[in-house]
Design an enzyme around this catalytic site. Structure first.
Site, PDB file in Angstrom:
ATOM      1  N   ASP A 137      15.406  16.696 -24.350  1.00  0.00           N
ATOM      2  CA  ASP A 137      14.927  15.735 -25.337  1.00  0.00           C
ATOM      3  C   ASP A 137      13.495  15.328 -25.000  1.00  0.00           C
ATOM      4  OD1 ASP A 137      17.075  15.659 -26.989  1.00  0.00           O
ATOM      5  OD2 ASP A 137      17.876  13.753 -26.287  1.00  0.00           O
ATOM      6  N   ARG A 180      13.784  22.099 -31.254  1.00  0.00           N
ATOM      7  CA  ARG A 180      14.175  21.120 -32.268  1.00  0.00           C
ATOM      8  C   ARG A 180      12.893  20.463 -32.778  1.00  0.00           C
ATOM      9  NH1 ARG A 180      17.078  16.570 -29.631  1.00  0.00           N
ATOM     10  NH2 ARG A 180      18.903  17.932 -29.628  1.00  0.00           N
TER      11      ARG A 180
END
Length: 302
Positions: A131, A179
């Site tokens: 992340d 992502r």
């Protein structure tokens, strides 16, 4: 809107409130967007997603890590979750925040921790997504990704469209599973676009670039306007459906998630769980202030 966002971002960084929230349980509407405080309840949510043709990326929540002991505990929880993915036989991978496993404590210590996680994930053929956090951690995250990719293939990260540098980063990472997001942190005008239309334009630009690159593309957005433009683009360019997926957060636009999966698009839901839900929830309120209604309805119904 800006004042509201800043308010909830500030709350997300409040460690005393985070500590208190562990005693509250999933209250103030958080239960709608956090899939439980333990593995068993989270896995039930993942099974329900899988039954609707939806995969999951699981986040074992954790914030305010300042010691090696806290980071080691978080690493062990992540590895336990990886083992649970295998045991439960669900269609899922994991998302990991590097600050949770010691990035703010010691770089090499954090690298060792994520290497251990990647080694365990490789045993089960599970993908790990790093992340992306705020701008101050961006380059360190990319440095760790580079080190990991020298040894592992099952790892990728996140590119945030509101940052000026993201297009250059995308070129460097064209072979990587990424992502793509608009970005949820508060950053200065020195490093990021400040206007929504600028972020939206750059986001769509980055999506199109990576869709035509070798790396797999995860398009993480609740913006139906962006989604429709992506659908038109992949059709025009004959991009295979197995080269990308849509992603959304657990608890948001659930019917749209199911509809996209029914239409044949690969879909993954970001599934956070754990006792450290508070900071994650505050960031969601900052990102989408209309979700304050979730909190208010929950408080009124108590």
């Amino acid at each position: 809107m800006g004042v509201t966002k800043n308010f909830f971002i500030a709350l997300s960084k409040n460690q005393p409130l985070n500590s208190a929230a562990k005693k509250w349980g999933l209250k103030l509407g958080a239960g709608k967007v956090v899939a439980g405080t333990d593995i068993a309840s989270m896995m039930q949510s993942v099974k329900e997603l899988n039954a609707n043709g939806i995969s999951a990326t699981i986040d074992s929540l954790g914030e305010f890590v300042h010691t090696k002991e806290e980071a080691t505990k978080a690493k062990e929880a992540i590895i336990k979750t990886l083992e649970s993915i295998q045991i439960y036989g669900v269609n899922a991978h994991m998302s990991v925040k590097l600050t949770q496993i010691g990035l703010d404590v010691d770089f090499d210590f954090c690298l060792k921790n994520i290497q251990e996680i990647l080694a365990e994930a490789s045993r089960y053929d599970i993908f790990i997504n790093l992340d992306m956090e705020d701008y101050d951690h961006l380059q360190q995250t990319l440095d760790i990704l580079e080190a990991l990719r020298a040894e592992y293939e099952n790892v990728g990260t996140v590119i945030q469209a509101y940052l000026y540098r993201s297009e250059k980063d995308l070129e460097t990472l064209k072979d990587v599973r990424l992502r793509l997001v608009k970005g949820a942190y508060k950053e200065s005008s020195e490093v990021s676009f400040q206007e929504k239309h600028e972020v939206d334009e750059n986001y769509l630009k980055l999506i199109k670039i990576h869709l035509q690159s070798p790396g797999f593309t995860s398009i993480a957005t609740h913006d139906h306007h962006i989604i429709e433009k992506v659908k038109a683009f992949v059709k025009e360019e004959n991009i295979p459906l197995n080269r990308f997926e849509f992603q959304m957060l657990y608890g948001f636009r659930s019917e749209m998630q199911k509809d996209l999966a029914k239409e044949g698009y690969a879909f993954t839901t970001y599934v956070p769980f754990g006792q450290d839900w508070y900071a994650y929830y505050m960031r969601r309120l900052a990102e989408r202030p209309q979700n304050i209604n979730l909190m208010l309805r929950s408080m009124i119904s108590k």
